[in-house]
Design a protein around this motif. Structure first.
Motif, PDB file in Angstrom:
ATOM      1  N   TYR A   1      -6.904  -8.884  -1.513  1.00  0.00           N
ATOM      2  CA  TYR A   1      -5.806  -9.408  -0.729  1.00  0.00           C
ATOM      3  C   TYR A   1      -6.178  -9.252   0.742  1.00  0.00           C
ATOM      4  CZ  TYR A   1      -2.380  -9.717  -4.525  1.00  0.00           C
ATOM      5  OH  TYR A   1      -1.701 -10.077  -5.659  1.00  0.00           O
TER       6      TYR A   1
ATOM      7  N   GLN B   1      -4.267  -9.136   4.810  1.00  0.00           N
ATOM      8  CA  GLN B   1      -3.008  -9.041   5.530  1.00  0.00           C
ATOM      9  C   GLN B   1      -3.250  -9.372   6.999  1.00  0.00           C
ATOM     10  OE1 GLN B   1      -0.992  -5.270   5.087  1.00  0.00           O
ATOM     11  NE2 GLN B   1       1.001  -6.173   5.560  1.00  0.00           N
TER      12      GLN B   1
ATOM     13  N   GLY C   1       2.989 -10.233   5.454  1.00  0.00           N
ATOM     14  CA  GLY C   1       2.767  -9.543   4.194  1.00  0.00           C
ATOM     15  C   GLY C   1       1.392  -9.870   3.651  1.00  0.00           C
ATOM     16  N   PRO C   2       0.911  -9.087   2.701  1.00  0.00           N
ATOM     17  CA  PRO C   2      -0.407  -9.363   2.107  1.00  0.00           C
ATOM     18  C   PRO C   2      -0.447 -10.737   1.451  1.00  0.00           C
ATOM     19  CG  PRO C   2       0.341  -7.156   1.539  1.00  0.00           C
ATOM     20  CD  PRO C   2       1.497  -7.858   2.167  1.00  0.00           C
TER      21      PRO C   2
ATOM     22  N   TYR D   1      -2.741 -13.041  -1.345  1.00  0.00           N
ATOM     23  CA  TYR D   1      -3.765 -13.032  -2.391  1.00  0.00           C
ATOM     24  C   TYR D   1      -4.971 -13.849  -1.963  1.00  0.00           C
ATOM     25  CZ  TYR D   1      -6.068 -14.532  -6.713  1.00  0.00           C
ATOM     26  OH  TYR D   1      -6.980 -14.832  -7.684  1.00  0.00           O
TER      27      TYR D   1
ATOM     28  N   TYR E   1      -8.153  -6.026   1.669  1.00  0.00           N
ATOM     29  CA  TYR E   1      -7.980  -4.942   0.714  1.00  0.00           C
ATOM     30  C   TYR E   1      -8.636  -5.302  -0.616  1.00  0.00           C
ATOM     31  CZ  TYR E   1      -4.260  -3.335   3.847  1.00  0.00           C
ATOM     32  OH  TYR E   1      -3.533  -2.904   4.926  1.00  0.00           O
TER      33      TYR E   1
ATOM     34  N   GLY F   1      -2.518  -8.194 -11.568  1.00  0.00           N
ATOM     35  CA  GLY F   1      -2.399  -7.288 -10.437  1.00  0.00           C
ATOM     36  C   GLY F   1      -1.022  -6.689 -10.312  1.00  0.00           C
TER      37      GLY F   1
ATOM     38  N   LEU G   1       0.498  -2.929  -7.564  1.00  0.00           N
ATOM     39  CA  LEU G   1      -0.650  -2.745  -6.699  1.00  0.00           C
ATOM     40  C   LEU G   1      -0.518  -1.531  -5.799  1.00  0.00           C
ATOM     41  CD1 LEU G   1      -0.999  -6.458  -5.593  1.00  0.00           C
ATOM     42  CD2 LEU G   1      -2.334  -5.283  -7.330  1.00  0.00           C
ATOM     43  N   THR G   2      -1.627  -0.868  -5.541  1.00  0.00           N
ATOM     44  CA  THR G   2      -1.698   0.197  -4.556  1.00  0.00           C
ATOM     45  C   THR G   2      -2.873  -0.117  -3.645  1.00  0.00           C
ATOM     46  OG1 THR G   2      -0.757   1.857  -6.034  1.00  0.00           O
ATOM     47  CG2 THR G   2      -2.050   2.656  -4.168  1.00  0.00           C
ATOM     48  N   PHE G   3      -2.586  -0.280  -2.371  1.00  0.00           N
ATOM     49  CA  PHE G   3      -3.626  -0.611  -1.412  1.00  0.00           C
ATOM     50  C   PHE G   3      -4.077   0.639  -0.677  1.00  0.00           C
ATOM     51  CE2 PHE G   3      -2.402  -5.312  -0.334  1.00  0.00           C
ATOM     52  CZ  PHE G   3      -2.250  -5.593  -1.668  1.00  0.00           C
ATOM     53  N   GLY G   4      -5.361   0.737  -0.417  1.00  0.00           N
ATOM     54  CA  GLY G   4      -5.885   1.799   0.437  1.00  0.00           C
ATOM     55  C   GLY G   4      -5.963   1.329   1.873  1.00  0.00           C
TER      56      GLY G   4
END
Lengths: 112, 111
Positions: free
Chosen positions: B36, B38, B43-44, B46, B87, B96, B99-102
Protein backbone atom coordinates in the motif's frame (compact mmCIF):
# COMPACT_ATOMS: atom_id res chain seq x y z
CA UNK A 1 -18.40 6.38 -7.90
CA UNK A 2 -17.69 8.37 -4.75
CA UNK A 3 -14.93 7.10 -2.48
CA UNK A 4 -15.01 6.40 1.22
CA UNK A 5 -15.97 9.49 3.17
CA UNK A 6 -15.28 10.20 6.80
CA UNK A 7 -16.63 12.91 9.06
CA UNK A 8 -15.48 14.98 10.69
CA UNK A 9 -12.01 15.38 9.20
CA UNK A 10 -10.55 17.03 12.28
CA UNK A 11 -11.60 16.94 15.90
CA UNK A 12 -10.27 18.25 19.19
CA UNK A 13 -11.47 16.75 22.47
CA UNK A 14 -10.31 16.77 26.06
CA UNK A 15 -9.43 13.83 28.27
CA UNK A 16 -12.42 11.98 29.66
CA UNK A 17 -14.76 13.00 26.87
CA UNK A 18 -16.17 10.62 24.32
CA UNK A 19 -16.17 10.91 20.54
CA UNK A 20 -18.10 9.40 17.64
CA UNK A 21 -16.62 9.20 14.17
CA UNK A 22 -18.58 8.42 11.04
CA UNK A 23 -17.71 6.53 7.87
CA UNK A 24 -19.70 6.17 4.65
CA UNK A 25 -18.38 3.33 2.50
CA UNK A 26 -18.26 3.19 -1.26
CA UNK A 27 -21.73 2.49 -2.62
CA UNK A 28 -22.39 -1.24 -2.65
CA UNK A 29 -19.59 -2.09 -0.22
CA UNK A 30 -20.82 -4.08 2.75
CA UNK A 31 -17.63 -4.37 4.77
CA UNK A 32 -16.22 -1.50 6.82
CA UNK A 33 -13.00 -1.68 8.81
CA UNK A 34 -11.55 0.85 11.22
CA UNK A 35 -7.88 1.52 11.84
CA UNK A 36 -5.85 3.75 14.15
CA UNK A 37 -2.67 5.32 12.81
CA UNK A 38 -0.05 6.94 15.06
CA UNK A 39 3.59 7.85 14.41
CA UNK A 40 4.75 5.45 17.11
CA UNK A 41 2.59 2.39 16.43
CA UNK A 42 1.92 2.74 12.73
CA UNK A 43 -1.44 1.61 11.44
CA UNK A 44 -3.33 -0.86 13.60
CA UNK A 45 -6.57 -2.69 12.97
CA UNK A 46 -9.46 -1.87 15.30
CA UNK A 47 -12.45 -3.85 14.00
CA UNK A 48 -14.38 -4.86 10.93
CA UNK A 49 -18.11 -4.91 10.32
CA UNK A 50 -19.99 -6.77 7.66
CA UNK A 51 -23.74 -6.65 7.26
CA UNK A 52 -24.15 -4.92 10.63
CA UNK A 53 -22.16 -7.60 12.49
CA UNK A 54 -18.67 -7.23 13.92
CA UNK A 55 -16.59 -9.91 12.21
CA UNK A 56 -13.10 -9.22 13.48
CA UNK A 57 -11.60 -7.23 16.32
CA UNK A 58 -8.10 -5.99 16.98
CA UNK A 59 -6.31 -5.69 20.28
CA UNK A 60 -7.83 -2.49 21.64
CA UNK A 61 -9.56 -1.84 24.97
CA UNK A 62 -13.32 -1.88 25.33
CA UNK A 63 -13.41 1.93 25.23
CA UNK A 64 -13.26 1.53 21.47
CA UNK A 65 -16.50 0.35 19.96
CA UNK A 66 -18.33 0.54 16.70
CA UNK A 67 -21.47 -0.31 14.85
CA UNK A 68 -22.73 -0.60 11.32
CA UNK A 69 -26.13 0.41 10.05
CA UNK A 70 -28.34 -1.28 7.49
CA UNK A 71 -27.09 1.10 4.77
CA UNK A 72 -23.51 -0.04 5.57
CA UNK A 73 -22.54 3.31 7.10
CA UNK A 74 -20.48 2.82 10.21
CA UNK A 75 -19.69 4.74 13.35
CA UNK A 76 -16.84 4.34 15.76
CA UNK A 77 -17.01 5.51 19.35
CA UNK A 78 -14.24 6.08 21.84
CA UNK A 79 -15.26 6.70 25.44
CA UNK A 80 -13.23 8.22 28.27
CA UNK A 81 -10.64 9.64 25.92
CA UNK A 82 -6.97 9.47 26.85
CA UNK A 83 -4.09 11.54 25.51
CA UNK A 84 -2.77 8.43 23.75
CA UNK A 85 -5.93 8.22 21.68
CA UNK A 86 -4.71 11.15 19.60
CA UNK A 87 -4.34 9.64 16.16
CA UNK A 88 -5.57 9.47 12.60
CA UNK A 89 -8.59 7.17 12.48
CA UNK A 90 -9.06 5.54 9.11
CA UNK A 91 -12.03 3.74 7.71
CA UNK A 92 -11.78 1.29 4.82
CA UNK A 93 -14.54 -0.38 2.86
CA UNK A 94 -14.70 -3.30 0.47
CA UNK A 95 -17.24 -5.24 -1.47
CA UNK A 96 -16.66 -8.53 0.32
CA UNK A 97 -14.11 -10.41 2.37
CA UNK A 98 -12.00 -11.36 -0.60
CA UNK A 99 -11.86 -7.90 -2.11
CA UNK A 100 -9.36 -5.05 -1.88
CA UNK A 101 -9.86 -2.46 0.83
CA UNK A 102 -10.33 1.20 -0.08
CA UNK A 103 -9.42 3.74 2.56
CA UNK A 104 -11.01 7.06 3.37
CA UNK A 105 -9.01 10.21 4.13
CA UNK A 106 -9.29 9.70 7.88
CA UNK A 107 -10.38 11.71 10.89
CA UNK A 108 -7.56 13.35 12.79
CA UNK A 109 -8.38 13.34 16.51
CA UNK A 110 -6.43 15.40 19.00
CA UNK A 111 -7.02 14.77 22.69
CA UNK A 112 -5.87 17.54 25.04
CA UNK B 1 2.64 -12.05 13.32
CA UNK B 2 5.26 -12.17 10.59
CA UNK B 3 6.97 -8.80 10.30
CA UNK B 4 8.48 -6.87 7.44
CA UNK B 5 11.58 -4.70 7.26
CA UNK B 6 11.85 -1.75 4.90
CA UNK B 7 14.35 1.10 4.53
CA UNK B 8 13.14 4.28 6.18
CA UNK B 9 13.55 6.39 3.07
CA UNK B 10 14.64 6.32 -0.55
CA UNK B 11 15.20 8.91 -3.22
CA UNK B 12 14.55 8.69 -6.91
CA UNK B 13 14.73 10.93 -9.93
CA UNK B 14 11.60 11.62 -11.88
CA UNK B 15 10.96 9.26 -14.81
CA UNK B 16 13.47 6.71 -13.55
CA UNK B 17 12.55 3.26 -12.23
CA UNK B 18 12.35 2.74 -8.50
CA UNK B 19 12.93 -0.52 -6.66
CA UNK B 20 11.53 -0.57 -3.12
CA UNK B 21 12.77 -3.57 -1.12
CA UNK B 22 11.02 -5.44 1.66
CA UNK B 23 12.40 -8.25 3.82
CA UNK B 24 10.04 -10.75 5.42
CA UNK B 25 12.23 -13.63 6.51
CA UNK B 26 9.58 -15.14 8.83
CA UNK B 27 6.84 -15.26 6.21
CA UNK B 28 4.59 -18.30 6.42
CA UNK B 29 3.51 -20.38 3.47
CA UNK B 30 0.04 -18.87 3.44
CA UNK B 31 1.00 -15.22 3.83
CA UNK B 32 0.26 -12.89 0.96
CA UNK B 33 2.53 -9.89 0.36
CA UNK B 34 0.59 -6.64 0.03
CA UNK B 35 1.84 -3.18 -0.83
CA UNK B 36 0.00 0.00 0.00
CA UNK B 37 1.09 3.59 -0.27
CA UNK B 38 0.01 6.68 1.59
CA UNK B 39 0.25 10.11 0.06
CA UNK B 40 0.41 13.14 2.35
CA UNK B 41 -2.89 13.85 4.10
CA UNK B 42 -4.59 10.85 2.53
CA UNK B 43 -5.56 7.36 3.57
CA UNK B 44 -3.54 4.37 2.36
CA UNK B 45 -4.05 3.27 -1.22
CA UNK B 46 -3.75 -0.32 -2.43
CA UNK B 47 -0.90 -0.85 -4.90
CA UNK B 48 -0.44 -4.56 -5.52
CA UNK B 49 -0.29 -7.96 -3.85
CA UNK B 50 1.01 -11.44 -4.59
CA UNK B 51 1.72 -14.86 -3.12
CA UNK B 52 4.54 -16.56 -5.02
CA UNK B 53 4.66 -15.37 -8.60
CA UNK B 54 5.65 -11.94 -9.82
CA UNK B 55 2.67 -9.66 -10.42
CA UNK B 56 2.06 -6.68 -12.68
CA UNK B 57 -0.69 -4.09 -12.73
CA UNK B 58 -1.14 -0.60 -14.08
CA UNK B 59 0.52 0.96 -11.04
CA UNK B 60 3.52 -1.24 -10.40
CA UNK B 61 5.18 -4.64 -10.51
CA UNK B 62 5.88 -6.94 -7.60
CA UNK B 63 8.91 -9.21 -7.73
CA UNK B 64 8.90 -11.98 -5.12
CA UNK B 65 12.07 -13.90 -4.28
CA UNK B 66 12.01 -17.62 -4.88
CA UNK B 67 12.27 -18.34 -1.13
CA UNK B 68 9.65 -15.62 -0.46
CA UNK B 69 11.81 -14.07 2.23
CA UNK B 70 11.94 -10.78 0.36
CA UNK B 71 10.09 -8.85 -2.30
CA UNK B 72 10.56 -5.70 -4.35
CA UNK B 73 7.98 -3.20 -5.49
CA UNK B 74 8.94 -1.72 -8.84
CA UNK B 75 7.66 1.61 -10.09
CA UNK B 76 8.68 1.66 -13.72
CA UNK B 77 8.80 5.45 -14.18
CA UNK B 78 8.58 7.49 -11.01
CA UNK B 79 6.56 10.69 -11.13
CA UNK B 80 6.29 13.44 -8.56
CA UNK B 81 2.86 12.06 -7.65
CA UNK B 82 4.51 8.80 -6.56
CA UNK B 83 6.13 10.56 -3.59
CA UNK B 84 4.54 8.76 -0.65
CA UNK B 85 5.17 6.29 2.16
CA UNK B 86 5.12 2.75 0.82
CA UNK B 87 4.11 -0.07 3.14
CA UNK B 88 4.88 -3.75 2.67
CA UNK B 89 2.50 -5.92 4.67
CA UNK B 90 1.93 -9.62 5.12
CA UNK B 91 -1.59 -10.92 5.38
CA UNK B 92 -2.76 -14.46 5.84
CA UNK B 93 -5.30 -14.13 3.09
CA UNK B 94 -5.72 -12.76 -0.37
CA UNK B 95 -7.81 -9.80 0.65
CA UNK B 96 -5.52 -8.32 3.26
CA UNK B 97 -7.80 -8.45 6.27
CA UNK B 98 -6.91 -6.76 9.52
CA UNK B 99 -3.89 -5.00 8.15
CA UNK B 100 -1.08 -3.81 10.40
CA UNK B 101 1.36 -1.36 8.88
CA UNK B 102 4.88 -0.74 10.13
CA UNK B 103 7.04 2.27 9.38
CA UNK B 104 7.19 1.92 5.62
CA UNK B 105 9.59 3.58 3.18
CA UNK B 106 9.25 7.28 2.47
CA UNK B 107 9.92 7.72 -1.24
CA UNK B 108 11.10 11.13 -2.36
CA UNK B 109 11.04 11.90 -6.08
CA UNK B 110 13.29 14.64 -7.40
CA UNK B 111 12.35 16.54 -10.57
Amino acid sequence: KAGVTQTPRYLIKTRGQQVTLSCSPISGHRSVSWYQQTPGQGLQFLFEYFSETQRNKGNFPGRFSGRQFSNSRSEMNVSTLELGDSALYLCASRLGFRETQYFGPGTRLLVL
Amino acid sequence: DAKTTQPNSMESNEEEPVHLPCNHSTISGTDYIHWYRQLPSQGPEYVIHGLTSNVNNRMASLAIAEDRKSSTLILHRATLRDAAVYYCILSENNAGNMLTFGGGTRLMVKP
